[in-house]
Design an enzyme around this catalytic site. Structure first.
Site, PDB file in Angstrom:
ATOM      1  N   ASN A 146       0.856  -1.197   0.000  1.00  0.00           N
ATOM      2  CA  ASN A 146       0.000   0.000   0.000  1.00  0.00           C
ATOM      3  C   ASN A 146       0.887   1.240   0.000  1.00  0.00           C
ATOM      4  O   ASN A 146       2.114   1.133   0.054  1.00  0.00           O
ATOM      5  CB  ASN A 146      -0.976  -0.026   1.183  1.00  0.00           C
ATOM      6  CG  ASN A 146      -0.257  -0.005   2.511  1.00  0.00           C
ATOM      7  OD1 ASN A 146       0.417   0.950   2.845  1.00  0.00           O
ATOM      8  ND2 ASN A 146      -0.385  -1.084   3.270  1.00  0.00           N
TER       9      ASN A 146
ATOM     10  N   LYS B   6       8.012 -18.645  -8.845  1.00  0.00           N
ATOM     11  CA  LYS B   6       7.347 -17.561  -9.561  1.00  0.00           C
ATOM     12  C   LYS B   6       6.178 -18.116 -10.384  1.00  0.00           C
ATOM     13  O   LYS B   6       6.340 -19.132 -11.086  1.00  0.00           O
ATOM     14  CB  LYS B   6       8.374 -16.877 -10.473  1.00  0.00           C
ATOM     15  CG  LYS B   6       7.822 -15.673 -11.177  1.00  0.00           C
ATOM     16  CD  LYS B   6       8.881 -15.025 -12.054  1.00  0.00           C
ATOM     17  CE  LYS B   6       8.235 -13.978 -12.924  1.00  0.00           C
ATOM     18  NZ  LYS B   6       9.087 -13.542 -14.011  1.00  0.00           N
TER      19      LYS B   6
ATOM     20  N   ASP C 112      -5.376  -9.162  13.240  1.00  0.00           N
ATOM     21  CA  ASP C 112      -5.472  -7.747  13.584  1.00  0.00           C
ATOM     22  C   ASP C 112      -4.553  -7.511  14.783  1.00  0.00           C
ATOM     23  O   ASP C 112      -4.837  -7.940  15.905  1.00  0.00           O
ATOM     24  CB  ASP C 112      -6.923  -7.382  13.910  1.00  0.00           C
ATOM     25  CG  ASP C 112      -7.093  -5.872  14.012  1.00  0.00           C
ATOM     26  OD1 ASP C 112      -6.260  -5.237  14.690  1.00  0.00           O
ATOM     27  OD2 ASP C 112      -8.028  -5.331  13.403  1.00  0.00           O
ATOM     28  N   ILE C 113      -3.444  -6.845  14.526  1.00  0.00           N
ATOM     29  CA  ILE C 113      -2.409  -6.690  15.563  1.00  0.00           C
ATOM     30  C   ILE C 113      -2.936  -5.812  16.693  1.00  0.00           C
ATOM     31  O   ILE C 113      -2.775  -6.129  17.879  1.00  0.00           O
ATOM     32  CB  ILE C 113      -1.131  -6.087  14.932  1.00  0.00           C
ATOM     33  CG1 ILE C 113      -0.665  -6.978  13.782  1.00  0.00           C
ATOM     34  CG2 ILE C 113      -0.029  -5.934  15.969  1.00  0.00           C
ATOM     35  CD1 ILE C 113       0.269  -6.323  12.817  1.00  0.00           C
TER      36      ILE C 113
ATOM     37  N   PHE D  14      -4.900   3.787  14.759  1.00  0.00           N
ATOM     38  CA  PHE D  14      -5.106   4.799  13.721  1.00  0.00           C
ATOM     39  C   PHE D  14      -6.294   4.389  12.860  1.00  0.00           C
ATOM     40  O   PHE D  14      -6.595   3.202  12.745  1.00  0.00           O
ATOM     41  CB  PHE D  14      -3.847   4.941  12.848  1.00  0.00           C
ATOM     42  CG  PHE D  14      -2.835   5.852  13.467  1.00  0.00           C
ATOM     43  CD1 PHE D  14      -2.177   5.480  14.632  1.00  0.00           C
ATOM     44  CD2 PHE D  14      -2.561   7.096  12.915  1.00  0.00           C
ATOM     45  CE1 PHE D  14      -1.272   6.328  15.244  1.00  0.00           C
ATOM     46  CE2 PHE D  14      -1.655   7.950  13.515  1.00  0.00           C
ATOM     47  CZ  PHE D  14      -1.011   7.568  14.674  1.00  0.00           C
TER      48      PHE D  14
ATOM     49  N   LYS E 193     -14.612   2.164  15.272  1.00  0.00           N
ATOM     50  CA  LYS E 193     -13.385   1.349  15.251  1.00  0.00           C
ATOM     51  C   LYS E 193     -12.759   1.267  16.636  1.00  0.00           C
ATOM     52  O   LYS E 193     -12.293   0.217  17.062  1.00  0.00           O
ATOM     53  CB  LYS E 193     -12.390   1.963  14.254  1.00  0.00           C
ATOM     54  CG  LYS E 193     -11.193   1.098  13.994  1.00  0.00           C
ATOM     55  CD  LYS E 193     -10.411   1.558  12.782  1.00  0.00           C
ATOM     56  CE  LYS E 193     -11.223   1.372  11.504  1.00  0.00           C
ATOM     57  NZ  LYS E 193     -10.538   1.834  10.316  1.00  0.00           N
TER      58      LYS E 193
ATOM     59  N   LYS F  16     -12.144  -2.375  18.223  1.00  0.00           N
ATOM     60  CA  LYS F  16     -10.792  -2.911  18.447  1.00  0.00           C
ATOM     61  C   LYS F  16     -10.441  -2.953  19.929  1.00  0.00           C
ATOM     62  O   LYS F  16      -9.505  -3.630  20.325  1.00  0.00           O
ATOM     63  CB  LYS F  16      -9.762  -2.045  17.714  1.00  0.00           C
ATOM     64  CG  LYS F  16     -10.033  -1.912  16.225  1.00  0.00           C
ATOM     65  CD  LYS F  16      -8.926  -2.475  15.409  1.00  0.00           C
ATOM     66  CE  LYS F  16      -9.130  -2.176  13.944  1.00  0.00           C
ATOM     67  NZ  LYS F  16      -8.120  -2.819  13.120  1.00  0.00           N
TER      68      LYS F  16
END
Ligand code: C5P
Length: 396
Positions: free
Chosen positions: A208, A286, A304-305, A322, A336, A340
């Site tokens: 990302n 590959k 999910d850390i 965040f 959220k 969390k």
């Protein structure tokens, strides 16, 4: 100061090098293990034999000494240190450090190290006042290098003013005070940062656009308040800060394992842009184009850390997550926070039009149990300073 602390002492080529003999003596009296590295110019001011005798160990001088490279190369010198001290830090050594030069053992070690660096500058007053040295000093400080001195007084060159290297006792005190000053001294804080890379096959990956800028700035700001920072970063585009314990990882699963291994910590700031999925199949070769057609990539959910840390029996006292949103920022971030189980959420709008993702500025909302606070649009470094100050308040 920890009695078994390991200091690599880089002695630069200036008249103040003679003070390093006393510095080594004082450090060793406190139980510190000193590994000396001499620049070529330093040998004009102190002899390797006197340095080795006082340090009680071999002196390292040459980048291309085959025996040394086999037994104690520049990387190994860095690994075997808790702190790198440069004394005297001459104008030339400071310029090399600021410019990232690596043309001898000392500069290569300084470029290769991820350990905290403390420098004690010493030079003629006009060299100290020169705009080039001012620039280099500012760059080194921005990189997280700690600077002690110089003192003002009579100089060996016959002038009077700032440029004298700090006295050995002052340098010893600065080493002893490291991490013991500031509102977060004695506190361990975990910071995650950057993107993760999730391999598709040995040569391709899913990534990302996170640059790691906000997480890096937060780690630096926490370090500046005296925290011991454990910095777990994916492959970010900007360099990691100095003076932190650095762990480089690639995948979300590696990030989770590294974060769990860092526990217990007093606080955790999860600024990483963790991939939600990884490729379910394990392609060891590959993937080739061919008659079998376009490959189907099956995804599997990443751990999910943040949520894992929040539910952990060693949950940090303060967990900050965040939320990068593109619409209904506050509502999504508030949901959220509850989902969390974290204490705070730093929420921001990452729609392309804001220029925030990968940019230098951030406009955030801090969501706590008290509701939402809107912070003005600020450079990411200032967002980090504010957040670090709030963390210090919360842990006080
Ligand atoms: O669910 P979402 O990705 O929007 O949550 C963002 C927050 O959760 C960030 O603090 C991010 O670092 C953290 N996170 C995580 N592990 C994941 C996904 C997100 O720690 N797998």
């Amino acid at each position: 100061m920890r009695p078994d602390m390991r200091v690599t002492l880089i002695i630069g080529g200036g008249i103040a090098a003679y003070k390093c003999l006393d510095l080594i003596r004082q450090l060793r009296a406190l139980g510190v293990r000193v590994t000396p590295v001499l620049t070529r110019a330093a040998t004009q001011f102190v002899t390797p034999m006197s340095v080795a005798a006082l340090a009680g160990t071999q002196v390292h001088q040459d980048l291309f000494d085959l025996k040394d490279e086999a037994e104690m190369g520049h990387i190994q010198l860095s690994r075997a240190s808790d702190l790198i001290v440069v004394a005297p830090a001459t104008a030339d050594l400071m310029a090399k450090m600021a410019g990232g030069h690596a043309d001898d053992l000392a500069s290569t070690l300084l470029l290769a190290t991820d350990k905290p660096v403390l420098i004690a500058p010493a030079m003629n007053i006009r060299m100290w006042a020169h705009p080039a040295t001012r620039r280099n000093l500012a760059m080194l400080q921005a990189d997280g290098v700690q600077v002690i001195g110089p003192n003002s007084g009579d100089m060996a060159c016959g002038e009077y003013g700032p440029g004298r290297m700090s006295e050995p006792a002052e340098i010893v005190a600065a080493i002893a005070a490291r991490g013991t000053s500031g509102p977060l001294s004695g506190k361990r804080v975990l910071v995650t940062s950057g993107p993760t890379h999730e391999p598709i096959d040995p040569v391709r990956y899913i990534a990302n656009r996170s640059s790691g800028a906000q997480g890096t700035a937060i780690a630096s700001a926490l370090r500046d308040l005296g925290a011991e920072v454990i910095f777990v970063t994916g492959p970010a585009t900007i360099p990691a800060p100095q003076g932190v314990t650095l762990h480089r990882i690639e995948t979300a699963r590696e990030m989770l394992a590294t974060c769990l291994a860092a526990l217990p910590v007093d606080a955790a700031v999860m600024a990483a842009a963790v991939a939600d999925w990884h490729i379910a199949s394990d392609f060891t070769q590959k993937i080739k184009k061919g008659p079998q057609g376009i490959p189907e990539l099956k995804l599997s959910e990443n751990p999910d850390i943040l949520a894992t840390l929040c539910a952990h029996d060693q949950r940090p006292r303060l967990v900050v997550g965040f939320a990068a949103e593109t619409e209904h920022v506050i509502a999504h971030a508030t949901a959220k926070r509850a989902r969390k189980g974290c204490d705070w959420i730093v929420a921001n709008d990452v729609s392309p039009a804001t220029g925030i993702m990968g940019g230098h500025e951030n406009a955030v909302h801090l969501i706590t149990d008290q509701g939402s606070e809107d912070w003005p649009r600020l450079p990411k470094t200032q967002v980090a300073t504010r957040l670090a100050a709030r963390i210090a308040q919360a842990l006080a």
